[in-house]
Each structure stands twice: as C-alpha cells, then as structure tokens.
Design an enzyme around this catalytic site. Sequence first.
Site, PDB file in Angstrom:
ATOM      1  N   LYS A  22      31.111  31.913  33.642  1.00  0.00           N
ATOM      2  CA  LYS A  22      32.225  31.833  34.588  1.00  0.00           C
ATOM      3  C   LYS A  22      32.419  33.170  35.297  1.00  0.00           C
ATOM      4  CE  LYS A  22      36.246  32.945  33.429  1.00  0.00           C
ATOM      5  NZ  LYS A  22      37.587  33.165  32.841  1.00  0.00           N
ATOM      6  N   ASN A  23      32.304  34.267  34.548  1.00  0.00           N
ATOM      7  CA  ASN A  23      32.540  35.582  35.122  1.00  0.00           C
ATOM      8  C   ASN A  23      31.495  35.968  36.159  1.00  0.00           C
ATOM      9  OD1 ASN A  23      34.797  35.919  33.522  1.00  0.00           O
ATOM     10  ND2 ASN A  23      33.700  36.987  31.898  1.00  0.00           N
ATOM     11  N   ARG A  92      43.458  33.718  37.245  1.00  0.00           N
ATOM     12  CA  ARG A  92      43.428  35.158  37.457  1.00  0.00           C
ATOM     13  C   ARG A  92      42.443  35.563  38.557  1.00  0.00           C
ATOM     14  NH1 ARG A  92      45.637  40.276  36.832  1.00  0.00           N
ATOM     15  NH2 ARG A  92      43.934  41.738  37.097  1.00  0.00           N
ATOM     16  N   CYS A 116      46.627  33.893  33.381  1.00  0.00           N
ATOM     17  CA  CYS A 116      46.001  34.732  32.360  1.00  0.00           C
ATOM     18  C   CYS A 116      46.931  34.853  31.169  1.00  0.00           C
ATOM     19  CB  CYS A 116      45.684  36.117  32.919  1.00  0.00           C
ATOM     20  SG  CYS A 116      44.923  37.200  31.709  1.00  0.00           S
ATOM     21  N   ARG A 121      47.710  42.570  33.455  1.00  0.00           N
ATOM     22  CA  ARG A 121      46.502  43.252  33.921  1.00  0.00           C
ATOM     23  C   ARG A 121      46.729  43.574  35.390  1.00  0.00           C
ATOM     24  NH1 ARG A 121      41.125  40.209  32.195  1.00  0.00           N
ATOM     25  NH2 ARG A 121      42.265  38.308  32.667  1.00  0.00           N
ATOM     26  N   PRO A 122      47.265  44.762  35.678  1.00  0.00           N
ATOM     27  CA  PRO A 122      47.675  45.088  37.055  1.00  0.00           C
ATOM     28  C   PRO A 122      46.486  45.130  38.006  1.00  0.00           C
ATOM     29  CG  PRO A 122      47.748  47.033  35.653  1.00  0.00           C
ATOM     30  CD  PRO A 122      47.509  45.869  34.743  1.00  0.00           C
ATOM     31  N   ILE A 123      46.810  44.963  39.304  1.00  0.00           N
ATOM     32  CA  ILE A 123      45.773  44.937  40.340  1.00  0.00           C
ATOM     33  C   ILE A 123      45.854  46.175  41.215  1.00  0.00           C
ATOM     34  CG2 ILE A 123      45.676  42.421  40.376  1.00  0.00           C
ATOM     35  CD1 ILE A 123      47.412  42.502  42.910  1.00  0.00           C
ATOM     36  N   ASP A 124      46.503  47.224  40.708  1.00  0.00           N
ATOM     37  CA  ASP A 124      46.659  48.422  41.531  1.00  0.00           C
ATOM     38  C   ASP A 124      45.322  49.079  41.854  1.00  0.00           C
ATOM     39  OD1 ASP A 124      46.683  48.913  38.693  1.00  0.00           O
ATOM     40  OD2 ASP A 124      47.064  51.015  39.134  1.00  0.00           O
TER      41      ASP A 124
END
Length: 282
Positions: A22-23, A92, A116, A121-124
């Site tokens: 999947k990844n 996610r 998720c 799990r930040p997206i910064d």
Amino acid sequence: MEYFEITGGTPLHGSITLQGSKNAALPLMAASILHPGRTTLHHVPAIRDVDVMIEILENIGCTVQKDNGTLIIDAAKAEHFEVAASLGERMRSTIILLGSMLGRAGRAKMPFPGGCIIGMRPIDIHITSLGKMGAVFEETDGMLCAVTDGLCGSRIHLRFPSVGATENVILAAVYARGRTRIENCAKEPEIFTAYHTINYVGVAQKAAPTMISVSCALSRRTAAWTGSGRRCPAEARRWSCPYSPDAWPTRSPPRRQRRKRCRPAHPPCGRSVGRSQTHPRC
C-alpha cells in the site's frame, strides 16, 4: 479487552501470496496525476485506502479502470484539483496528492489528513518543504489550500526523514523549474520505488544514501509499474521458514578462511620471509 492467544510448538509450513504494498501503490496513484496520459499499476492491494484514492482520482477527472489487481489511470482530463472533505478525511495518504496537484495545476485544496489511528502525525514538514519551492498555504473553512505561480527547484533539508514529505517533494519537483535537492530524505523501499518510477515523467538522480536530486524533464510515454509485496508478511514468512519442513538451509555457508602467515609478507606473492631475508625474485 480483546486479544489474540497463540499456542506455539507446531512447525510452520505452506505458502502465501503477498499483497502489493500500500505504501508504494498510493504515492504512485498520486503520481499518475503528473502524467497527462495513461499509467498502469500492477499488483495493487485490494484495501480500503486504495478504493478511497480511486474515488478521489475519479472526482479530480481521471478515468480509472480496475481489473484483478491492475489499475489503469488516465489523467488526461484531470482538471478539478480539489479533494472532497468526505473522502480526504477517510485516510492519511491524502496529503501525498499535494505535490502532484501543485506540480500539474499550481493549486490544490484538501482537508487535513485523517483516518490514522497511530496518533498525531503533523504535516508541517510537507508545508515547509513545498513552501521553499514556491507554494503558498492557507487554511480556509477547515481546508488546506495551496497555490503557486510555478514551483522552483530548491535545496531542501528535512529536519526529520519523513516518508510522506520526501514523496511529496519528489512529486512536486517533477514539474519544478531547475533542480531540487532533498537532504536527509527517507530511505524506505517505497521511496526508491517512486524514485525509479518517476523516471518516466522526470529525471531523478540519487547522489547519496540520504540525498535525492530531481530535475524537470517531462515525457509523454505511458508509465507502468508492478508492485512489490508488503514488508510485514514477507518478514513473517522469512522468519517462519527455518522452522518449516521446507526450511531454508539452517547451516551457514563456510566462512572464507584467512591464510595465516608470518610478518613481514612479500606483497606481490604473499610468501613469508624472515626479517633478514630477501625474496629470491626481488
């Protein structure tokens, strides 16, 4: 609390068929937006996240055909670069569409990623990295909006080797002007799957184990990819094999024996001589 109870002591045997990763599949489904033509993906796993990504691509304007683990994605008519909140919040991996949309159309709008259970799990890192390439972000009505007048290649050092951020920068760099250098990049197998696959739409050059550089060189040829198996079941199978009837050889191959010799040794032939002696050929 529910739990699994496992009783051991029984040799393992048999065979399994590994699903596609999947990844690896989801970033390449996102990468299909970059190619204004047909992309074929083989060995795609039959899971919910893949189905959600198919719905997102169809809403964007892509045509998706699914047949027994094979996806044929035609992004020639993709023009609606916005992810509906009802779809984006279900997984996610929505965030990896950001780089492709900005590269192809210069704009993107999507909800903040959901689905998720691991936790925050930040997206910064995604936003900071794409911002260095010329993207401008803002939050409007709970949606993440991004626009750019044209992405530019840049030197980007990730403060953490994020898999998703590495993938996003690679995809955005395909249409960016100039060369993009990613330092401290992630090293997971799916990164190098994307790295090799985007050679169909861009030129990627890996210069070091933790650095990838991408430069724009677009192509119109049809892209195709065959997915690898998932790592977790593969590792489970690997470690179960030594205890099964069809086990791998448990005896290690003999190590190469090092020849013992006295010092000093004659470099050309390796023959040992005394300290006060001279080799006859010298």
